[in-house]
Design an enzyme around this catalytic site. Structure first.
Site, PDB file in Angstrom:
ATOM      1  N   GLY A  26      43.692  64.285  14.831  1.00  0.00           N
ATOM      2  CA  GLY A  26      44.919  64.232  14.051  1.00  0.00           C
ATOM      3  C   GLY A  26      44.619  63.874  12.610  1.00  0.00           C
ATOM      4  N   SER A  27      45.506  63.089  12.001  1.00  0.00           N
ATOM      5  CA  SER A  27      45.371  62.738  10.588  1.00  0.00           C
ATOM      6  C   SER A  27      44.015  62.098  10.292  1.00  0.00           C
ATOM      7  CB  SER A  27      46.490  61.785  10.197  1.00  0.00           C
ATOM      8  OG  SER A  27      46.334  61.331   8.864  1.00  0.00           O
ATOM      9  N   GLN A  28      43.687  61.008  10.977  1.00  0.00           N
ATOM     10  CA  GLN A  28      42.416  60.340  10.730  1.00  0.00           C
ATOM     11  C   GLN A  28      41.247  61.063  11.401  1.00  0.00           C
ATOM     12  OE1 GLN A  28      41.651  57.818   8.764  1.00  0.00           O
ATOM     13  NE2 GLN A  28      43.734  57.323   8.117  1.00  0.00           N
ATOM     14  N   HIS A 108      42.202  50.915  13.812  1.00  0.00           N
ATOM     15  CA  HIS A 108      43.329  49.983  13.797  1.00  0.00           C
ATOM     16  C   HIS A 108      43.101  49.021  14.951  1.00  0.00           C
ATOM     17  CE1 HIS A 108      47.180  48.209  13.299  1.00  0.00           C
ATOM     18  NE2 HIS A 108      47.835  48.896  14.213  1.00  0.00           N
ATOM     19  N   ASP A 191      48.815  44.921   8.691  1.00  0.00           N
ATOM     20  CA  ASP A 191      49.198  46.330   8.722  1.00  0.00           C
ATOM     21  C   ASP A 191      50.604  46.501   9.292  1.00  0.00           C
ATOM     22  OD1 ASP A 191      48.117  49.238   8.491  1.00  0.00           O
ATOM     23  OD2 ASP A 191      48.964  49.172  10.504  1.00  0.00           O
ATOM     24  N   GLU A 195      53.958  47.716   7.112  1.00  0.00           N
ATOM     25  CA  GLU A 195      54.749  48.886   7.515  1.00  0.00           C
ATOM     26  C   GLU A 195      56.217  48.525   7.706  1.00  0.00           C
ATOM     27  OE1 GLU A 195      51.124  51.091   9.996  1.00  0.00           O
ATOM     28  OE2 GLU A 195      52.659  49.924  11.049  1.00  0.00           O
ATOM     29  N   GLU A 231      62.836  59.337  -8.076  1.00  0.00           N
ATOM     30  CA  GLU A 231      62.114  58.600  -9.118  1.00  0.00           C
ATOM     31  C   GLU A 231      61.228  57.492  -8.553  1.00  0.00           C
ATOM     32  OE1 GLU A 231      64.063  57.466 -12.721  1.00  0.00           O
ATOM     33  OE2 GLU A 231      65.564  59.056 -12.539  1.00  0.00           O
ATOM     34  N   SER A 252      61.235  51.409 -19.716  1.00  0.00           N
ATOM     35  CA  SER A 252      61.975  50.906 -20.871  1.00  0.00           C
ATOM     36  C   SER A 252      62.215  49.407 -20.754  1.00  0.00           C
ATOM     37  CB  SER A 252      63.323  51.618 -20.970  1.00  0.00           C
ATOM     38  OG  SER A 252      64.161  51.236 -19.884  1.00  0.00           O
TER      39      SER A 252
END
Length: 337
Positions: A26-28, A108, A191, A195, A231, A252
């Protein structure tokens, strides 16, 4: 001060001389596998039979086999499947192949911290946890950089667990950026707290509350979206580069004054008390019990919340606006995904 390891502290030969199984793509999983492969490490990807990722991993030049086969072959096993699936997969497919001298790794600390996985005493147990989603770990690596990571040793059966973990971190490019020494407990607890209180739970709720406050007061949803969602990236990018001071320097004077004037009104003593309770629930295992039970029951509450959130007005307005801004490379998640 934290102990941080860099390329100069790593012995690449330690990982290059290992047979490394990366379980999950997967992602990792894809990032670890490809980065290790590119750095000359002998890698095999372990997947369940019939996995949709099997062909993808092979197409990207990696050798693929079942989780059990990969665990039997390897002397270093990195577990990168979802936390809630790990205990069953560990028991059925990994544990039978954990012989003395092997290394079991995680990105993890959840299952070690809460005792849902208990490795045998004759194997090393360590952690290398990149502080970024997997796609960024891979992208930054291919650009010549690295992702800061955390490193922990839970069990040093062979006397060189930390050195081997640093070498693994080198293999995925983490020592290019710096690897901070920690513990499984500290990594897991911080962690989960991050989250819940800030990165996901806190930010999501703050964005929605701001959007709803403006729209309920009669302001156009499109303006509310730009102010409270769009933003946010611009502000976070400034923080990422130079912290809160650089963000305040860049906006600003009116915006900076608004920061000081309103911040403590939003994050009140009651909010801080809630944060402390969240942390307490993480520390004493209350949250882990809730999440584990939710998974055992088939995610009823989780699925209900996901379906509800996907239908929120801010999501509909945002999707329409992003479709007119191709430069943000918009992505749409359909209900049910």
């Amino acid at each position: 001060m934290a102990t941080i390891y860099y390329d100069k502290d790593a012995n690449p030969d330690l990982i290059k001389n290992k047979k490394v199984a990366v379980l999950g793509y997967g992602s990792q999983g894809h990032a670890h596998s490809l980065n290790l492969h590119d750095n000359g490490v002998d890698v095999r990807v372990g997947l369940r039979e019939g996995s949709k990722s099997w062909k993808k991993a092979e197409t990207e030049g990696l050798e693929v086999c079942t989780v059990a086969e990969a665990s039997a072959w390897a002397d270093t096993i990195m577990v990168l499947i979802p936390d809630t699936r790990q205990p069953q997969v560990y028991t059925e497919h990994i544990a039978p192949h954990l012989s003395a001298g092997k290394t079991l790794m995680f990105a993890h600390g959840f299952n070690i911290r809460y005792g849902t996985i208990t490795p045998p005493e004759n194997v090393d147990v360590s952690m290398v946890a990149p502080k970024a989603p997997g796609h960024r770990v891979r992208e930054i690596f291919t650009e010549g950089g690295g992702t800061p990571s955390l490193l922990g040793v839970h069990q040093d059966a062979n006397g060189s667990a930390k050195e081997n973990a640093i070498a693994y971190a080198w293999g995925i490019g983490a020592t290019r950026a710096g690897v901070v020494q920690t513990t499984f407990a500290e990594e897991t607890e911080t962690d989960l707290f991050g989250e819940q209180a800030v990165l996901c739970g806190g930010v999501s709720s703050l964005v929605k509350a701001g959007f709803e406050t403006l729209t309920e007061a009669g302001y156009q949803p499109e303006l509310a979206y730009f102010e409270c969602m769009h933003e946010l990236k611009l502000i976070v990018d400034l923080m990422y580069r130079g912290g809160l001071n650089y963000m305040r320097y860049s906006v600003s004077d009116t915006a900076e004054h608004g920061d000081y004037y309103a911040g403590s009104k939003i994050i009140t003593d009651e909010t801080r008390a809630t944060m402390r309770q969240l942390l307490s629930d993480i520390q004493d295992g209350t949250y882990a019990e809730i999440w584990i039970e939710e998974n055992q029951q088939g995610h009823p509450w989780f699925n209900e919340q996901r379906a509800k959130e996907q239908k929120e007005t801010i999501e509909k307005v945002g999707a329409e606006l992003r479709s007119m801004m191709p430069f943000v490379e918009p992505v749409t998640i359909k209900p049910g995904e």
